[in-house]
Design a protein around this motif. Structure first.
Motif, short mmCIF file in Angstrom:
data_model
loop_
_atom_site.label_atom_id
_atom_site.label_comp_id
_atom_site.label_asym_id
_atom_site.label_seq_id
_atom_site.Cartn_x
_atom_site.Cartn_y
_atom_site.Cartn_z
N ASP A 148 4.62 -24.86 9.61
CA ASP A 148 3.30 -24.33 9.31
C ASP A 148 3.34 -22.80 9.22
O ASP A 148 3.73 -22.12 10.16
CB ASP A 148 2.33 -24.75 10.41
CG ASP A 148 0.90 -24.29 10.17
OD1 ASP A 148 0.61 -23.83 9.05
OD2 ASP A 148 0.09 -24.39 11.11
N SER B 49 7.16 -29.76 10.77
CA SER B 49 5.81 -30.27 11.00
C SER B 49 5.56 -31.51 10.15
O SER B 49 5.61 -31.44 8.92
CB SER B 49 4.78 -29.19 10.67
OG SER B 49 3.49 -29.73 10.58
N ALA B 50 5.26 -32.63 10.78
CA ALA B 50 5.06 -33.88 10.05
C ALA B 50 3.92 -33.76 9.03
O ALA B 50 4.05 -34.20 7.89
CB ALA B 50 4.78 -35.01 11.03
N SER B 51 2.81 -33.17 9.44
CA SER B 51 1.66 -33.07 8.53
C SER B 51 1.97 -32.18 7.33
O SER B 51 1.52 -32.46 6.21
CB SER B 51 0.44 -32.54 9.29
OG SER B 51 0.69 -31.25 9.83
N HIS B 52 2.75 -31.13 7.54
CA HIS B 52 3.06 -30.23 6.44
C HIS B 52 4.17 -30.79 5.53
O HIS B 52 4.20 -30.51 4.33
CB HIS B 52 3.44 -28.84 6.97
CG HIS B 52 2.28 -28.15 7.62
ND1 HIS B 52 1.94 -28.34 8.95
CD2 HIS B 52 1.35 -27.29 7.12
CE1 HIS B 52 0.87 -27.64 9.23
NE2 HIS B 52 0.49 -26.99 8.16
N GLU C 48 4.25 -33.94 4.82
CA GLU C 48 3.46 -34.82 3.96
C GLU C 48 2.81 -34.04 2.82
O GLU C 48 2.74 -34.50 1.68
CB GLU C 48 2.40 -35.54 4.78
CG GLU C 48 2.96 -36.57 5.74
CD GLU C 48 1.86 -37.25 6.54
OE1 GLU C 48 0.67 -36.97 6.25
OE2 GLU C 48 2.19 -38.04 7.44
N LEU C 49 2.33 -32.84 3.13
CA LEU C 49 1.66 -32.02 2.12
C LEU C 49 2.59 -31.63 0.98
O LEU C 49 2.13 -31.41 -0.15
CB LEU C 49 1.08 -30.76 2.76
CG LEU C 49 -0.13 -30.95 3.68
CD1 LEU C 49 -0.52 -29.62 4.32
CD2 LEU C 49 -1.31 -31.53 2.92
N THR D 256 10.94 -31.35 15.54
CA THR D 256 9.68 -30.71 15.17
C THR D 256 9.66 -29.21 15.48
O THR D 256 8.90 -28.47 14.87
CB THR D 256 8.50 -31.38 15.88
OG1 THR D 256 8.73 -31.36 17.30
CG2 THR D 256 8.36 -32.84 15.43
#
Length: 245
Positions: free
Chosen positions: A135, A182-185, A187-188, A199
């Protein structure tokens, strides 16, 4: 450097520090060779609290030294993650690492924090690429691409959609076998594979990134932060000057 077993082990005991993410990472690591397999963490602390980097770091270092049974005088070097990362958090780890090394007369080796994440990531056979994404805030990500353990792209700070467009052919070809960060980033940017293997940078990964230089006894370059963009304070000052004009 002595070649005797006990002296050699002591000479290659390293303090690792990283504050490039929301987590404060520190640890005492034993280094016996130049590869990641030759690195063993004796003690490690990871605390996620981006508001308390400065408050936590010195205490965590003391805890790691006590747990590992290693005295400050037995350390051979300090390894510091130099980012990329947000300005405020990153400078806490770098300033602490530099001050600690200076006080003890130790060399301080700076490494890219994304490299440490990559070294903690093992891709499957036949799919050698590793993607690391963290991030960067402001709706951007820090990212880098690795092949066979070597960085082939980055580090860069980019909008996730732009990274996704650039990496789409690589994803389609199936060359990226694993990812960290970062898992969410992830994915983005279009990553649909397995969850990230790591992580945050580990003490072991940080020291593995600096291992060849430490083993060779290289004189480290001055620590230089990888902000990849100007600090907020500078940008705000520039905006005010522009408005005044």
């Amino acid at each position: 450097m002595s070649s005797g077993g006990g002296d050699l082990d002591a000479a290659r005991t390293v303090l690792a520090i990283d504050s490039a993410t929301d987590s404060v990472v520190t640890g005492i690591v034993q280094l016996t060779g130049e590869t990641v397999a030759d690195v063993r963490a004796l003690a490690e602390r990871v605390v996620t609290d981006h508001r308390r980097h400065a408050e936590l770091l010195t205490t965590l270092i003391a805890e790691c030294l006590a747990e590992s049974g290693i005295s400050r005088d037995a350390l051979a070097a300090v390894v510091v993650g130099c980012g990329p990362g947000p300005f405020t958090g990153l400078r806490v780890g770098m300033a602490t690492g530099a001050a600690f090394a200076d006080a003890l007369g130790l060399p301080a080796y700076g490494v890219c924090s994304l490299d440490a994440l990559a070294l903690d990531t093992t891709p499957p056979a036949g799919r050698p690429d590793v993607l690391v994404v963290t991030d960067a805030r402001r709706r951007e990500v820090y990212w880098a691409l690795y092949r066979d353990g070597a960085r082939v792209r980055g580090p860069e700070v980019t909008a996730p959609a732009a990274v996704a467009d650039e990496l789409s052919p690589v994803f389609t070809a199936g060359e990226v076998g694993a990812a960290s960060g970062s898992a969410s980033h992830l994915e983005l940017v279009g990553w649909t594979g397995a969850p990230p293997q790591a992580t945050v940078p580990s003490a072991r990964g940080l020291v593995a990134a600096a291992a060849p230089a430490i083993i060779a006894g290289e004189i480290p370059e001055p620590l230089v932060p990888l902000y990849l963009r100007r600090p907020d304070a500078v940008e705000q000052k520039a905006r005010k000057l522009g408005a005044a004009r």
